[in-house]
Write an enzyme that holds these catalytic residues in place. Sequence first.
Site, PDB file in Angstrom:
ATOM      1  CG  LEU A  33      -1.779  -1.214   1.495  1.00 49.94           C
ATOM      2  CD1 LEU A  33      -2.697  -0.963   2.676  1.00 49.94           C
ATOM      3  CD2 LEU A  33      -2.580  -1.607   0.281  1.00 49.94           C
ATOM      4  CG  ASP A  34      -0.121   4.711  -2.346  1.00 50.85           C
ATOM      5  OD1 ASP A  34      -1.129   4.909  -1.631  1.00 50.85           O
ATOM      6  OD2 ASP A  34      -0.145   4.821  -3.587  1.00 50.85           O
ATOM      7  CB  SER A  35       1.023   7.738   2.239  1.00 47.07           C
ATOM      8  OG  SER A  35       1.129   8.485   1.038  1.00 47.07           O
TER       9      SER A  35
END
Length: 74
Positions: A33-35
Site C-alpha cells: 500500500l502507499d500512504s
Amino acid sequence: MVFEKIKAIICEQFELNADKVTEDSNLIGDLGLDSLDVIDLAMSVEDEFDIEVPDDAIDGIKTVGDFVRFVEEH
C-alpha cells in the site's frame, strides 16, 4: 473478530490474497500500500466500526495489528 473484519476490508479493497494478510503485515512494506491507500483504508475502517481515526493516529499505524489495536481501544 476485529482482525477478520479489517482483513476482509483490506483483501476486498486492495485485491489481496487473504493468506498474505496477517496482524504482523506491514501495510506499506508487506502489502504494497502507499500512504493514500492507508488513508483510504482508515476511512473504510471508520465506516465499518463507526469510529474516527484522526490523521495523527494514521501516522502511527504501520501494521494490520496496529489498526486492530486502534479499533479495539476506541
